[in-house]
Design a protein around this motif. Structure first.
Motif, PDB file in Angstrom:
ATOM      1  N   ASP A 255       0.824  -1.209   0.000  1.00 12.42           N
ATOM      2  CA  ASP A 255       0.000   0.000   0.000  1.00 12.42           C
ATOM      3  C   ASP A 255       0.861   1.264   0.000  1.00 12.42           C
ATOM      4  O   ASP A 255       0.503   2.268  -0.622  1.00 12.42           O
ATOM      5  N   VAL A 256       1.985   1.226   0.696  1.00 13.36           N
ATOM      6  CA  VAL A 256       2.846   2.410   0.786  1.00 13.36           C
ATOM      7  C   VAL A 256       3.877   2.456  -0.332  1.00 13.36           C
ATOM      8  O   VAL A 256       4.129   3.508  -0.916  1.00 13.36           O
ATOM      9  N   LEU A 257       4.474   1.314  -0.634  1.00 18.48           N
ATOM     10  CA  LEU A 257       5.597   1.290  -1.563  1.00 18.48           C
ATOM     11  C   LEU A 257       5.215   0.919  -2.994  1.00 18.48           C
ATOM     12  O   LEU A 257       6.032   1.069  -3.916  1.00 18.48           O
ATOM     13  N   GLY A 258       4.022   0.390  -3.181  1.00 15.02           N
ATOM     14  CA  GLY A 258       3.596   0.027  -4.529  1.00 15.02           C
ATOM     15  C   GLY A 258       4.249  -1.227  -5.066  1.00 15.02           C
ATOM     16  O   GLY A 258       4.281  -1.455  -6.274  1.00 15.02           O
ATOM     17  N   ARG A 259       4.779  -2.047  -4.170  1.00 16.10           N
ATOM     18  CA  ARG A 259       5.391  -3.323  -4.555  1.00 16.10           C
ATOM     19  C   ARG A 259       5.216  -4.295  -3.403  1.00 16.10           C
ATOM     20  O   ARG A 259       4.965  -3.893  -2.261  1.00 16.10           O
ATOM     21  N   PRO A 260       5.342  -5.596  -3.658  1.00 20.10           N
ATOM     22  CA  PRO A 260       5.181  -6.565  -2.572  1.00 20.10           C
ATOM     23  C   PRO A 260       6.304  -6.465  -1.554  1.00 20.10           C
ATOM     24  O   PRO A 260       7.407  -5.992  -1.856  1.00 20.10           O
ATOM     25  N   ALA A 261       6.021  -6.923  -0.353  1.00 17.44           N
ATOM     26  CA  ALA A 261       7.061  -7.034   0.668  1.00 17.44           C
ATOM     27  C   ALA A 261       8.106  -8.058   0.221  1.00 17.44           C
ATOM     28  O   ALA A 261       7.804  -9.014  -0.495  1.00 17.44           O
ATOM     29  N   ARG A 262       9.333  -7.868   0.659  1.00 16.33           N
ATOM     30  CA  ARG A 262      10.427  -8.754   0.286  1.00 16.33           C
ATOM     31  C   ARG A 262      10.283 -10.100   0.986  1.00 16.33           C
ATOM     32  O   ARG A 262      10.039 -10.172   2.191  1.00 16.33           O
ATOM     33  N   ASP A 263      10.464 -11.176   0.243  1.00 15.29           N
ATOM     34  CA  ASP A 263      10.317 -12.519   0.799  1.00 15.29           C
ATOM     35  C   ASP A 263      11.537 -12.893   1.641  1.00 15.29           C
ATOM     36  O   ASP A 263      12.663 -12.466   1.365  1.00 15.29           O
ATOM     37  N   PHE A 264      11.301 -13.732   2.643  1.00  9.36           N
ATOM     38  CA  PHE A 264      12.378 -14.146   3.543  1.00  9.36           C
ATOM     39  C   PHE A 264      13.489 -14.881   2.797  1.00  9.36           C
ATOM     40  O   PHE A 264      14.671 -14.710   3.116  1.00  9.36           O
ATOM     41  N   ALA A 265      13.135 -15.691   1.819  1.00 10.37           N
ATOM     42  CA  ALA A 265      14.154 -16.416   1.061  1.00 10.37           C
ATOM     43  C   ALA A 265      15.088 -15.450   0.337  1.00 10.37           C
ATOM     44  O   ALA A 265      16.294 -15.693   0.237  1.00 10.37           O
ATOM     45  N   ASP A 266      14.543 -14.348  -0.167  1.00 10.34           N
ATOM     46  CA  ASP A 266      15.380 -13.346  -0.836  1.00 10.34           C
ATOM     47  C   ASP A 266      16.302 -12.661   0.166  1.00 10.34           C
ATOM     48  O   ASP A 266      17.472 -12.388  -0.125  1.00 10.34           O
ATOM     49  N   PHE A 267      15.755 -12.359   1.355  1.00  6.46           N
ATOM     50  CA  PHE A 267      16.601 -11.800   2.422  1.00  6.46           C
ATOM     51  C   PHE A 267      17.736 -12.763   2.747  1.00  6.46           C
ATOM     52  O   PHE A 267      18.906 -12.351   2.853  1.00  6.46           O
ATOM     53  N   ALA A 268      17.411 -14.044   2.948  1.00  6.67           N
ATOM     54  CA  ALA A 268      18.419 -15.026   3.355  1.00  6.67           C
ATOM     55  C   ALA A 268      19.511 -15.147   2.302  1.00  6.67           C
ATOM     56  O   ALA A 268      20.714 -15.204   2.632  1.00  6.67           O
ATOM     57  N   ALA A 269      19.127 -15.179   1.031  1.00  8.49           N
ATOM     58  CA  ALA A 269      20.124 -15.301  -0.042  1.00  8.49           C
ATOM     59  C   ALA A 269      21.042 -14.092  -0.072  1.00  8.49           C
ATOM     60  O   ALA A 269      22.267 -14.227  -0.218  1.00  8.49           O
ATOM     61  N   ALA A 270      20.473 -12.899   0.077  1.00 13.29           N
ATOM     62  CA  ALA A 270      21.284 -11.679   0.041  1.00 13.29           C
ATOM     63  C   ALA A 270      22.207 -11.595   1.255  1.00 13.29           C
ATOM     64  O   ALA A 270      23.381 -11.212   1.132  1.00 13.29           O
ATOM     65  N   ALA A 271      21.698 -11.952   2.434  1.00 14.54           N
ATOM     66  CA  ALA A 271      22.515 -11.899   3.649  1.00 14.54           C
ATOM     67  C   ALA A 271      23.655 -12.905   3.582  1.00 14.54           C
ATOM     68  O   ALA A 271      24.790 -12.621   3.981  1.00 14.54           O
ATOM     69  N   ALA A 272      23.366 -14.097   3.064  1.00 11.85           N
ATOM     70  CA  ALA A 272      24.418 -15.110   2.930  1.00 11.85           C
ATOM     71  C   ALA A 272      25.489 -14.637   1.956  1.00 11.85           C
ATOM     72  O   ALA A 272      26.692 -14.785   2.203  1.00 11.85           O
ATOM     73  N   ALA A 273      25.062 -14.034   0.840  1.00 11.21           N
ATOM     74  CA  ALA A 273      26.018 -13.541  -0.150  1.00 11.21           C
ATOM     75  C   ALA A 273      26.878 -12.416   0.412  1.00 11.21           C
ATOM     76  O   ALA A 273      28.033 -12.247   0.014  1.00 11.21           O
ATOM     77  N   ALA A 274      26.310 -11.657   1.373  1.00 11.84           N
ATOM     78  CA  ALA A 274      27.050 -10.555   1.987  1.00 11.84           C
ATOM     79  C   ALA A 274      27.947 -11.016   3.126  1.00 11.84           C
ATOM     80  O   ALA A 274      28.654 -10.204   3.725  1.00 11.84           O
ATOM     81  N   GLY A 275      27.916 -12.321   3.437  1.00  9.97           N
ATOM     82  CA  GLY A 275      28.802 -12.860   4.457  1.00  9.97           C
ATOM     83  C   GLY A 275      28.258 -12.850   5.867  1.00  9.97           C
ATOM     84  O   GLY A 275      29.026 -12.882   6.837  1.00  9.97           O
ATOM     85  N   ALA A 276      26.936 -12.809   6.010  1.00  9.75           N
ATOM     86  CA  ALA A 276      26.344 -12.776   7.347  1.00  9.75           C
ATOM     87  C   ALA A 276      26.644 -14.041   8.142  1.00  9.75           C
ATOM     88  O   ALA A 276      26.785 -13.988   9.372  1.00  9.75           O
ATOM     89  N   TRP A 277      26.729 -15.187   7.461  1.00 13.51           N
ATOM     90  CA  TRP A 277      26.979 -16.473   8.122  1.00 13.51           C
ATOM     91  C   TRP A 277      27.913 -17.317   7.244  1.00 13.51           C
ATOM     92  O   TRP A 277      28.066 -17.043   6.055  1.00 13.51           O
ATOM     93  N   PRO A 278      28.505 -18.362   7.820  1.00 14.47           N
ATOM     94  CA  PRO A 278      29.304 -19.276   7.004  1.00 14.47           C
ATOM     95  C   PRO A 278      28.436 -19.959   5.943  1.00 14.47           C
ATOM     96  O   PRO A 278      27.255 -20.237   6.183  1.00 14.47           O
ATOM     97  N   THR A 279      29.003 -20.198   4.793  1.00 15.34           N
ATOM     98  CA  THR A 279      28.332 -20.969   3.754  1.00 15.34           C
ATOM     99  C   THR A 279      29.119 -22.245   3.514  1.00 15.34           C
ATOM    100  O   THR A 279      30.292 -22.340   3.869  1.00 15.34           O
ATOM    101  N   ALA A 280      28.453 -23.208   2.913  1.00 19.74           N
ATOM    102  CA  ALA A 280      29.118 -24.483   2.650  1.00 19.74           C
ATOM    103  C   ALA A 280      30.350 -24.281   1.772  1.00 19.74           C
ATOM    104  O   ALA A 280      31.398 -24.890   1.992  1.00 19.74           O
ATOM    105  N   SER A 281      30.261 -23.406   0.779  1.00 22.55           N
ATOM    106  CA  SER A 281      31.401 -23.188  -0.121  1.00 22.55           C
ATOM    107  C   SER A 281      32.571 -22.562   0.621  1.00 22.55           C
ATOM    108  O   SER A 281      33.728 -22.926   0.405  1.00 22.55           O
TER     109      SER A 281
END
Length: 293
Positions: A255-281
């Motif tokens: 209603d405010v932003l004119g787009r859907p709220a960001r999904d948790f899976a997208d948050f998790a992927a972005a945070a992992a890519a930014a180094g928030a937690w260890p990844t298997a690789s």
């Protein structure tokens, strides 16, 4: 105290280092606004429990983004925020935007006292933050692979702090936003097991959710380094809010932003890519380097 109404508004952000405060401050600054972001460690310092610090923070400010520490649901919050509303009015502040909690009667009491403060007010009422897993008390458990919470199988509409900040900035800067409660949720209801699965997919590691009692949670949090008071506060808060009361979705972000709220899976992927937690690789690379050494 009357401010120059022809000048651009000046913004006070309380909670300069918080998950939403630093994002709101960054967005306002990037847009060219004059911003004073405060906390207990800034100059001027701001301490919710020391009203003598409020005046220097409020001086010359027109609009204020309010986040309360340690949590807006603590019993003392409504009285303190009521006093702050009076102080803001006395300093000529023209607009207040409050970060509030969804499904929390104590938070709603804080909302009411600000709406009654005489200063134009908007409320951004939010569900559980995704960034609790990357920037706060759940980052360690994600790192360790076990998220232990007294939450049962409750379904939560977990919400991204980036969306919260974007809505808050609009409430602060745009006309016609005051007098409203913007109730925000993420786009889907998720159990903590669902969240653990998305975090595992993002990191390529096994991450599990472990249901515990409030007492077990508090004891584990203290063992991990949290103060006893904070652990007891969180355990009590979780016992109250993780009862299904927030198991519904809103269109507040759209209603405010004119787009859907960001999904948790997208948050998790972005945070992992930014180094928030260890990844298997990353773990594989470290292991290979150790073996080669």
């Amino acid at each position: 105290m009357n401010h120059d109404t022809t000048a651009s508004p000046r913004y006070l952000v309380i909670g300069a280092n918080g998950k939403t405060g630093r994002r709101v401050s960054a967005r306002l600054t990037a847009a060219g606004h004059a911003v004073r972001a405060v906390s207990r460690s800034t100059a001027p310092a701001f301490d919710w429990y020391d009203a003598a610090t409020w005046s220097a923070a409020l001086a010359g400010m027109d609009r204020v983004y309010i986040t309360f520490q340690p949590d807006i649901a603590v019993p003392a919050a409504a009285g303190i925020i009521e006093a702050f509303g009076r102080a803001a009015a006395a300093h000529g502040v023209e607009r207040l935007v409050l970060l509030s909690g969804r499904g929390e009667p104590e938070a709603e009491a804080c909302e009411r006292v600000l709406f009654a403060s005489g200063v134009d007010t908007a409320v951004v009422r939010c569900s559980f933050f995704a960034q609790n897993f990357s920037e706060d008390f759940l980052a360690g458990p994600v790192h360790d692979g076990v998220i232990a919470l007294p939450a049962g199988d409750v379904r939560e509409p977990v919400l991204d702090a980036e969306d919260i900040a974007e809505v808050a900035v609009k409430a602060l800067t745009e006309d016609g936003r005051t007098g409203h409660v913007f109730e925000l949720t993420g786009p889907r209801l998720m159990t903590f097991g669902d969240m653990a699965a998305d975090l595992g997919a993002a990191t390529g590691r096994e991450i599990v959710y472990l249901q515990v009692t409030p007492e077990e949670y508090a004891a584990g949090a203290v063992e991990a380094g949290m103060s006893a008071d904070d652990a007891e506060m969180l355990a009590g808060l979780f016992t109250n809010i993780f009862d299904g009361r927030n198991a519904s979705l809103t269109d507040g972000v759209a209603d405010v932003l004119g787009r859907p709220a960001r999904d948790f899976a997208d948050f998790a992927a972005a945070a992992a890519a930014a180094g928030a937690w260890p990844t298997a690789s990353a773990e594989t690379t470290t292991s290979n380097e150790t073996t080669a050494a």
